[in-house]
Structures are given as C-alpha cells and as structure tokens.
Design a protein around this motif. Structure first.
Motif, PDB file in Angstrom:
ATOM      1  N   SER A   1       6.745   7.692   1.713  1.00  0.00           N
ATOM      2  CA  SER A   1       5.443   7.094   1.438  1.00  0.00           C
ATOM      3  C   SER A   1       4.328   7.834   2.170  1.00  0.00           C
ATOM      4  O   SER A   1       3.236   8.037   1.620  1.00  0.00           O
ATOM      5  CB  SER A   1       5.445   5.619   1.855  1.00  0.00           C
TER       6      SER A   1
ATOM      7  N   GLN B   1       1.273   9.853   0.498  1.00  0.00           N
ATOM      8  CA  GLN B   1      -0.123   9.631   0.866  1.00  0.00           C
ATOM      9  C   GLN B   1      -0.834  10.969   1.089  1.00  0.00           C
ATOM     10  O   GLN B   1      -1.966  11.169   0.626  1.00  0.00           O
ATOM     11  CB  GLN B   1      -0.196   8.777   2.125  1.00  0.00           C
TER      12      GLN B   1
ATOM     13  N   TRP C   1       0.824  -1.199   0.000  1.00  0.00           N
ATOM     14  CA  TRP C   1       0.000   0.000   0.000  1.00  0.00           C
ATOM     15  C   TRP C   1       0.865   1.258   0.000  1.00  0.00           C
ATOM     16  O   TRP C   1       0.561   2.235  -0.706  1.00  0.00           O
ATOM     17  CB  TRP C   1      -0.931   0.005   1.214  1.00  0.00           C
ATOM     18  N   GLU C   2       1.939   1.234   0.764  1.00  0.00           N
ATOM     19  CA  GLU C   2       2.825   2.392   0.793  1.00  0.00           C
ATOM     20  C   GLU C   2       3.519   2.582  -0.551  1.00  0.00           C
ATOM     21  O   GLU C   2       3.679   3.714  -1.033  1.00  0.00           O
ATOM     22  CB  GLU C   2       3.851   2.226   1.911  1.00  0.00           C
TER      23      GLU C   2
ATOM     24  N   THR D   1      -3.077   0.575  -9.120  1.00  0.00           N
ATOM     25  CA  THR D   1      -2.753   2.003  -9.150  1.00  0.00           C
ATOM     26  C   THR D   1      -3.024   2.607 -10.522  1.00  0.00           C
ATOM     27  O   THR D   1      -3.584   3.704 -10.630  1.00  0.00           O
ATOM     28  CB  THR D   1      -1.283   2.245  -8.765  1.00  0.00           C
TER      29      THR D   1
ATOM     30  N   THR E   1       1.108   6.263  -7.053  1.00  0.00           N
ATOM     31  CA  THR E   1      -0.023   7.162  -7.274  1.00  0.00           C
ATOM     32  C   THR E   1       0.435   8.610  -7.284  1.00  0.00           C
ATOM     33  O   THR E   1      -0.010   9.424  -8.112  1.00  0.00           O
ATOM     34  CB  THR E   1      -1.084   6.963  -6.177  1.00  0.00           C
ATOM     35  N   ASN E   2       1.345   8.952  -6.390  1.00  0.00           N
ATOM     36  CA  ASN E   2       1.897  10.305  -6.356  1.00  0.00           C
ATOM     37  C   ASN E   2       2.590  10.643  -7.670  1.00  0.00           C
ATOM     38  O   ASN E   2       2.469  11.761  -8.185  1.00  0.00           O
ATOM     39  CB  ASN E   2       2.881  10.416  -5.189  1.00  0.00           C
TER      40      ASN E   2
ATOM     41  N   SER F   1      -1.343  12.618  -2.289  1.00  0.00           N
ATOM     42  CA  SER F   1      -2.472  12.029  -3.006  1.00  0.00           C
ATOM     43  C   SER F   1      -3.790  12.521  -2.440  1.00  0.00           C
ATOM     44  O   SER F   1      -4.756  12.761  -3.186  1.00  0.00           O
ATOM     45  CB  SER F   1      -2.400  10.497  -2.932  1.00  0.00           C
TER      46      SER F   1
ATOM     47  N   TRP G   1       1.019   4.172  -2.859  1.00  0.00           N
ATOM     48  CA  TRP G   1       0.847   5.610  -2.683  1.00  0.00           C
ATOM     49  C   TRP G   1       1.949   6.376  -3.397  1.00  0.00           C
ATOM     50  O   TRP G   1       1.710   7.459  -3.958  1.00  0.00           O
ATOM     51  CB  TRP G   1       0.840   5.966  -1.196  1.00  0.00           C
TER      52      TRP G   1
END
Length: 486
Positions: free
Chosen positions: A237, A241, A92-93, A316, A99-100, A244, A96
C-alpha cells in the motif's frame, strides 16, 4: 523508447477488433442489499483468533472494531498466512492500491483513444468507471451471505471460493482451479509488462550507455529484488501510494504544458462521426484502464473496516474518472490530429526526458501489487491443508523468489511477448473484469436481485463474453501473422 512504443502499439492493436456495447448506467449503492451502517460484516474467525492470541502474547491486546459473526459451518478457511501478512490495512491504504491499479500505463493512451472516439469517448470514460466500479462491488458481494437475522456473514474468502460455490455440480474445486490459473496468468503477464517497460525506459533514458536490452532487464530486475521480502499488504500500500504520487506528477507535467497551449485549443478537433474499427480501439483502451477486480478480494479481506469497501470503490473510481477525463481532454485539445499513441511522445524533448524517468519510477513501483497478489494466490493453494513445512517464512520467500525470477526469464527470452500478452489479456482480462463477476453474482444472488440488477448483470456478462471472444480471435490472427502461419 522505440521498443517501448512498439510494445504499447501492439497492446493498442490487440483491442482493434474488440466489440463495443452501450453500457447501462446502474446504481453504485445497490450492490449490497442492506444499509451498510447497520450490517455486521464477518471476518475470518480462525484468522482473527490467531492474530489476537499472538498479539496478546507479544504486544498486548488487539482492539478490533468489527462484530464477528459465525461463519458458514461448511466454509473451510484457507491456510493461515504468515504472521506478518495478517496486518490489516485502512480504507485509505486499500484506496491507494485500487488507484494504483486503475491509474496504470493505459492512461497515457486515453488522448489517443479520444482521437478515434470523439465525444463518445468522453461518455465512455464515465460509463466505464461506473461499470467497473459496479462489477468490483458485486464480486465482493459474492463473498457474503445473509444469516437468519439479516446480517451479512463472510462465507467465502477468495475469488476461488466464489468459483467453487458456483460450480458445485462440476468436479470438486474445478471452478476454483480455473479461476486461480486465470488470475495467476494475468498477474504474471502484468508483472512482465512492467519489467519490459522498465528495461525499455532505462535504455531510452541512458542512450549513450553501451548496454543491451537484456542487460537493462537484469538491472531492472535487481532493483525489484526487495519484492521478495514484502510479506504484508501494508508495504504494498505504501508503494502504491508512492506510485500514485509519481502518476500525479506525470499528469501534472503534461496538463501544465497543455494549459500553456490553451490558445490553440478548439472543440472543432472532436469528431462527430467515427470509424467503427478505430472506435473499438478506444473502447478497449478506456475499459481496460479501469480494471482492478483481480486484486479486490485480497484487498477487501485485509481491510480493517470492510463495510467501507463500497465507499472506497466509489471515491477511487470517481476521482479516476475526473482525472482521466481532464487529462485526455486537455491533451487532445492541445495536439488534435497529431496526438500519438503514447502522449509523452508529443512533449518537447526536455519534458519528455523528465516524464520518461517518472514513468520508469511508476513502472517499478507498480510491480509489487500484481506480484504480491500472484504469490499470495500460489502460496495459499500450496499451503492449504496441514503441511506445516509449506507455512514457513523460508518457503514463502522461495515462492516469491521463484516468481520474480520467472518474470525476468520471460521478459528476456520470450519472443513476441506483446502479442502473447494481448492474447492472454483478451482471454483473462475481460473474463475477470466483466464475465465472471456478473455470472457469479447472478448464480449466487438470483433470488434476491431486483429486475434492474438482473438486467445490469446480464448486460455486463454479454459485454464480457463478446470482448473476450473478439479479443481472442483478434490476438490469434496476429499470432499466426507474426509466426508466419498466414
């Protein structure tokens, strides 16, 4: 805001002569050639042993959930990072961080790209997501080789190692040096862009404060000083987050306003015919809004469960594709032919101020990811070998401090930076995203690739070559024009 808009406009224009090709859809699950649930991924033995030993001495035993295989005997692990930097991150990290990277500033230009590409732009958003997800996975696949038992063993650690493996016939380490220089150049340019954007947004948000642009750059620089103390990807990370989250707020504000104008929507605003030159602008903006390959080796090597990397890339990019499509579509249907290059310029003044403050937060929070990646590459290269003085926390702090100061000086004093950044981005962005991953994958995995995979890699390589070549020519033309050469 005028300076910020000029910077964005220059970046958009850098893609004006970028060639376009129709992408071929490829399977997302075909990057690794065995079932991931039955493959043991290898980690860096030396690094894991050091981490386990140090942690047992201080905090008790560490319980890794990975089966560690022996590495290639010819593989030389890079110099170990400081203790704080070996803290592994969850999927998950890592997600993120990706995603960033793929939900960056270029997202604000997608409605404008849709204006010039029509219905084909919607298709391009989907295909670009699939292609960039694919090249990210084949790049990571190049880090692994199968042993006699069919297990995937990690025999390489970085983009540099992949390049060196593919360029054995060239002078020693030449391929890795070229890749490292390319990576660092692009990452530094990205950091400078965020610093310039932050200074411009500060200037626009506080227009009555009698402060020059260079002073705003220094103020933005001061807020970024804590970056020199970031020595673990876990912290990056967390910042990704937050970045995001701010990004989602921006998207939510714009889309909520657009939905209040739904009575004005009309599908007739979409073009059925397109102008080739304007279409190239859309291709460049859409493709380069998905690029994250330059960060992936670092992210994957720091994951607790690297076998989940492929799944992480899928969700993602799928989520980014859905969000970008919805955002671009609703914004374009609202403003149609009046859509501006930066969609926030279309908002009413009271919303524009709020969104610009959110953009300021996003720019500042986006800075640590490329900054961390660039400094880790340089630190790893410098500290390679047995020079213990290069492995001290103080030296690592000095490297990060020097890079932070370099980005400030370039942001303040380099003339025509946007044009130079366009040249660098055209040369390095397309190469790192399309050309090199496909070339390395073909070189290292040729005998094991199916015909479909070979065709996909060759198509992506051709796309990367043409994009890079045309982008360089376009940017050089603009440089000559700006400096009065023509």
């Amino acid at each position: 805001m005028a300076h910020l808009k000029q910077t964005f406009s220059s970046l958009f224009n850098c893609f004006r002569e970028t060639p376009s090709l129709f992408f071929r859809m490829v399977r997302w699950d075909s990057c690794l050639h065995t079932d991931e649930e039955h493959v043991n991924f290898a980690r860096r033995d030396e690094l894991n042993r050091a981490l386990t030993k140090e942690t047992e001495e201080s905090d008790g035993p560490v319980n890794f959930e990975l089966d560690v295989c022996h590495q290639d005997p010819e593989y030389k692990s890079p110099a170990p990072l400081p203790h704080a930097q070996v803290k592994l991150i969850t999927s998950w990290e890592a997600g993120w961080n990706v995603t960033n990277a793929i939900q960056g500033i270029f997202v604000l230009g997608l409605p404008y790209a849709l204006l010039h590409s029509g219905y084909s732009g919607l298709l391009l958003i989907i295909l670009a997501a699939a292609i960039c997800c694919y090249t990210g996975k084949i790049l990571i696949a190049c880090l692994y080789e199968e042993n006699e038992d069919g297990q995937l063993i990690r025999v390489r650690d970085t983009y540099e190692d992949i390049a060196n493996a593919c360029c054995k016939s060239l002078p020693p380490r030449l391929g890795g040096i070229v890749v490292n220089v390319t990576q660092v150049m692009e990452l530094i340019m990205t950091c400078i862009l965020y610093l310039i954007a932050s200074a411009n947004l500060l200037s626009y948000s506080f227009p009555h404060v009698p402060v020059t642009a260079k002073t705003w750059s220094v103020i933005a620089f001061v807020t970024l000083l804590p970056c020199v103390f970031i020595n673990t990807l876990k912290i990056v990370s967390k910042l990704s987050q937050l970045c995001s989250l701010v990004h989602f707020i921006i998207i939510l504000v714009v889309m909520t306003y657009c939905l209040t104008q739904i009575h004005q929507w009309s599908w007739a605003k979409f073009r059925l015919s397109i102008e080739f030159e304007e279409f190239l602008v859309s291709v460049g903006v859409i493709i380069f809004s998905y690029t994250s390959q330059i960060f992936l080796p670092t992210l994957e090597s720091n994951m607790k469960n690297p076998e989940e990397f492929s799944c992480m890339m899928n969700w993602t990019h799928f989520f980014a594709c859905v969000l970008k499509t919805a955002f671009a579509l609703t914004a374009f249907l609202t403003w149609g032919e009046k859509t501006k290059e930066i969609i926030t310029d279309n908002l009413p003044s009271f919303l524009e101020t709020l969104v610009n403050l959110c953009l300021l937060a996003k720019a500042l929070l986006s800075y640590p990811l490329p900054f961390f990646a660039a400094t880790e590459i340089v630190y790893s290269c410098i500290s390679r070998g047995n020079h213990s003085k290069y492995r001290s926390p103080l030296f690592s702090l000095g490297v990060r401090g020097s890079f932070l100061l370099l980005t400030l000086l370039m942001a303040m004093f380099m003339p025509h930076f946007a044009v130079l950044m366009g040249l660098t981005g055209s040369a390095t962005g397309a190469a790192m995203t399309f050309l090199l991953p496909s070339l390395f994958h073909l070189k290292l995995k040729w005998k094991k690739l199916s015909i479909l995979e070979k065709c996909a890699d060759i198509s992506v390589f051709t796309l990367g070559f043409l994009c890079s070549l045309a982008g360089i020519v376009c940017s050089i033309k603009r440089l000559l024009t700006v400096f009065g050469g023509v």
